[in-house]
Design an enzyme around this catalytic site. Structure first.
Site, mmCIF file in Angstrom:
data_model
loop_
_atom_site.group_PDB
_atom_site.id
_atom_site.type_symbol
_atom_site.label_atom_id
_atom_site.label_comp_id
_atom_site.label_asym_id
_atom_site.label_seq_id
_atom_site.Cartn_x
_atom_site.Cartn_y
_atom_site.Cartn_z
ATOM 1 N N GLU A 1 1.435 7.031 6.822
ATOM 2 C CA GLU A 1 2.685 6.430 6.178
ATOM 3 C C GLU A 1 2.084 6.791 4.872
ATOM 4 O OE1 GLU A 1 4.675 2.539 6.214
ATOM 5 O OE2 GLU A 1 3.115 2.312 8.215
ATOM 6 N N HIS B 1 9.500 3.147 8.881
ATOM 7 C CA HIS B 1 8.351 2.520 10.254
ATOM 8 C C HIS B 1 7.399 2.531 11.228
ATOM 9 C CE1 HIS B 1 10.004 -0.358 13.438
ATOM 10 N NE2 HIS B 1 9.044 0.923 14.200
ATOM 11 N N LEU C 1 16.847 -7.510 5.896
ATOM 12 C CA LEU C 1 18.345 -6.110 6.768
ATOM 13 C C LEU C 1 19.149 -6.310 4.754
ATOM 14 C CD1 LEU C 1 19.490 -4.661 9.265
ATOM 15 C CD2 LEU C 1 21.309 -7.100 8.747
ATOM 16 N N ASN D 1 13.945 4.095 4.473
ATOM 17 C CA ASN D 1 12.902 3.304 5.362
ATOM 18 C C ASN D 1 11.784 4.021 6.335
ATOM 19 O OD1 ASN D 1 11.582 0.137 5.736
ATOM 20 N ND2 ASN D 1 12.300 0.813 7.749
ATOM 21 N N SER E 1 0.925 -1.036 0.220
ATOM 22 C CA SER E 1 0.025 0.178 -0.111
ATOM 23 C C SER E 1 1.131 1.270 -0.005
ATOM 24 C CB SER E 1 -1.263 -0.177 1.323
ATOM 25 O OG SER E 1 0.062 0.144 2.227
ATOM 26 N N ASN E 2 1.772 1.284 0.244
ATOM 27 C CA ASN E 2 2.454 2.708 0.558
ATOM 28 C C ASN E 2 3.611 1.972 -1.054
ATOM 29 O OD1 ASN E 2 3.747 3.292 3.507
ATOM 30 N ND2 ASN E 2 3.854 1.867 3.994
HETATM 31 C C1 GRF Z 1 3.987 -0.679 6.820
HETATM 32 O O1 GRF Z 1 3.287 -0.701 7.579
HETATM 33 C C2 GRF Z 1 5.744 -0.034 7.361
HETATM 34 O O2 GRF Z 1 5.916 1.031 8.146
HETATM 35 C C3 GRF Z 1 6.093 -1.781 7.596
HETATM 36 O O3 GRF Z 1 5.578 -2.584 7.081
HETATM 37 C C4 GRF Z 1 4.189 -2.310 6.882
HETATM 38 C C5 GRF Z 1 3.942 -2.190 4.720
HETATM 39 O O4 GRF Z 1 2.309 -2.206 4.038
HETATM 40 N N1 GRF Z 1 7.566 -2.008 7.440
HETATM 41 P P1 GRF Z 1 1.968 -2.084 2.464
HETATM 42 O O5 GRF Z 1 3.086 -3.121 2.146
HETATM 43 O O6 GRF Z 1 2.869 -1.201 2.130
HETATM 44 O O7 GRF Z 1 1.079 -2.112 2.449
#
Ligand code: GRF
Length: 193
Positions: free
Chosen positions: A180, A110, A93, A108, A12-13
């Site tokens: 995010e 978080h 990593l 990244n 989704s990001n």
């Molecule tokens: C997000 O909450 C990000 O912060 C974490 O993993 C999730 C990824 O979500 N590291 P998506 O795959 O972007 O929906």
């Protein structure tokens, strides 16, 4: 800025970053999606958008050669002329050879307010469980530079969300994820400029 997005999950990001390049909010082009496994939902999203996908081998990065030998990932990134890397739910990593090739150009996101609730084991649901167990009244999202450890690089941007006594890890995760989606494009635009 020619962006590669590394992801392991639903993406989704990934989607919100691509959307922000289309709307013009982010002056960048997403030229490559790197997935850590062939079943990652992000692959379908990339294919629908016509963005090339590279799937890493299961043993990544253990099976990658030393600095003088051909390195498939670096080759693919070079082919697509990638200038910047965004990790978005990438569960591996990042190896030293990648950081050496892209110094100061890997970030990244978080799902907590680093430096709290970061480090090994602090991913996905675990983060939100820890935030709730600790009785926090706020959480949020952090975009940071990537170094050789988990979640320790310099912070680029953070945004807070409230934590309510009735929250479950799932409810809190959804609230943070929504943040995010607007925070990551904003943070990337700092580098694009
Ligand atoms: C997000 O909450 C990000 O912060 C974490 O993993 C999730 C990824 O979500 N590291 P998506 O795959 O972007 O929906």
């Amino acid at each position: 800025m020619r962006l590669a997005i590394f992801a392991s999950g639903g993406g989704s990001n990934f989607q919100s970053i691509v959307d922000s390049t289309i709307s013009g909010q982010l002056s960048a082009e997403v030229v490559l999606c790197v997935a850590s496994n062939p079943s990652a939902g992000v692959i379908k999203r990339a294919e629908t958008l016509g963005i090339p996908v590279h799937v890493l081998p299961p043993s990544f990065p253990k099976d990658y050669p030393g600095p003088d030998q051909p390195n498939e990932l670096l080759q693919v990134l070079a082919e697509h002329k990638v200038t910047f890397i965004a990790l978005a739910g990438f569960m591996k990593l990042v190896p030293g050879f990648l950081i050496a090739q892209y110094p100061g150009a890997i970030v990244n996101i978080h799902p907590a307010l680093l430096p709290k609730f970061g480090g090994k084991g602090m991913y996905g649901r675990n983060v939100h469980v820890a935030v709730l167990e600790n009785g926090e009244t706020e959480s949020g999202a952090t975009v940071h530079l990537v170094d050789l450890e988990y979640d320790t690089g310099a912070i680029v941007l953070q945004e807070k969300v409230p934590v309510f006594p009735t929250d479950t890890p799932e409810i809190l995760a959804a609230r943070v994820l929504k943040t995010e989606h607007s925070l990551y494009p904003k943070a990337l635009q700092i580098f694009a400029k």
